[in-house]
Design a protein around this motif. Structure first.
Motif, PDB file in Angstrom:
ATOM      1  N   MET A 177       8.934  -5.575  10.868  1.00  0.00           N
ATOM      2  CA  MET A 177       8.267  -4.278  10.674  1.00  0.00           C
ATOM      3  C   MET A 177       8.422  -3.787   9.236  1.00  0.00           C
ATOM      4  N   VAL A 178       9.646  -3.815   8.739  1.00  0.00           N
ATOM      5  CA  VAL A 178       9.893  -3.322   7.384  1.00  0.00           C
ATOM      6  C   VAL A 178       9.239  -4.242   6.356  1.00  0.00           C
ATOM      7  N   GLY A 179       9.417  -5.551   6.518  1.00  0.00           N
ATOM      8  CA  GLY A 179       8.813  -6.495   5.586  1.00  0.00           C
ATOM      9  C   GLY A 179       7.294  -6.435   5.600  1.00  0.00           C
ATOM     10  N   GLY A 180       6.708  -6.245   6.777  1.00  0.00           N
ATOM     11  CA  GLY A 180       5.260  -6.126   6.877  1.00  0.00           C
ATOM     12  C   GLY A 180       4.738  -4.893   6.170  1.00  0.00           C
ATOM     13  N   LEU A 181       5.470  -3.796   6.285  1.00  0.00           N
ATOM     14  CA  LEU A 181       5.057  -2.583   5.563  1.00  0.00           C
ATOM     15  C   LEU A 181       5.128  -2.787   4.056  1.00  0.00           C
ATOM     16  N   VAL A 182       6.183  -3.442   3.587  1.00  0.00           N
ATOM     17  CA  VAL A 182       6.316  -3.709   2.152  1.00  0.00           C
ATOM     18  C   VAL A 182       5.179  -4.618   1.685  1.00  0.00           C
TER      19      VAL A 182
END
Length: 127
Positions: free
Chosen positions: A39-44
């Motif tokens: 989730m965090v990596g996808g947002l970045v």
């Protein structure tokens, strides 16, 4: 079994007696952490893809930025699904144990009522 024992205490005691170990507890936390990481990596990736595609006039770089952003969105969706699935597992296990306990309690009450049932049909009306 004592009838004066509170229902909640009996439920906690019966859950402790079961002692069912979860053999996949480590895997569950691994998938949960992987979901958060995606989730965090996808947002970045999504934000960086947006910035790359909007800060250039070269169509090839814009296409790379759009692909990067789309990959980030996909990673975020997959990570959200993983996180949701493995975070609800504990709650749903407790809910299923609670349903099993309530059904068992209902069956005990029905059996107790049938034992005290008068076969002559002179029972008092239920209240």
């Amino acid at each position: 079994m004592t009838t004066t024992e509170p229902r909640a205490d009996r439920f906690v005691r019966e859950l402790a007696v079961l002692k069912i170990p979860d053999p996949a507890a480590a895997r569950t936390t691994l998938w949960l952490r992987l979901g958060v990481l995606l989730m965090v990596g996808g947002l970045v990736l999504g934000v960086s893809g947006y910035l790359v595609s909007h800060n250039t006039v070269d169509p090839l770089v814009q296409g790379d930025g759009l692909a990067l952003g789309l990959g980030g969105i996909s990673a975020t969706v997959v990570g959200s699904a993983l996180f949701l699935r493995y975070s609800l597992t504990g709650f749903l296990r407790f809910w299923m144990a609670r349903q099993s306990y309530d059904i068992n309690l209902l069956a005990d009450r029905l059996l107790e009522r049938d034992i005290h049932h008068d076969p002559t049909g002179n029972d008092a009306a239920p209240r």
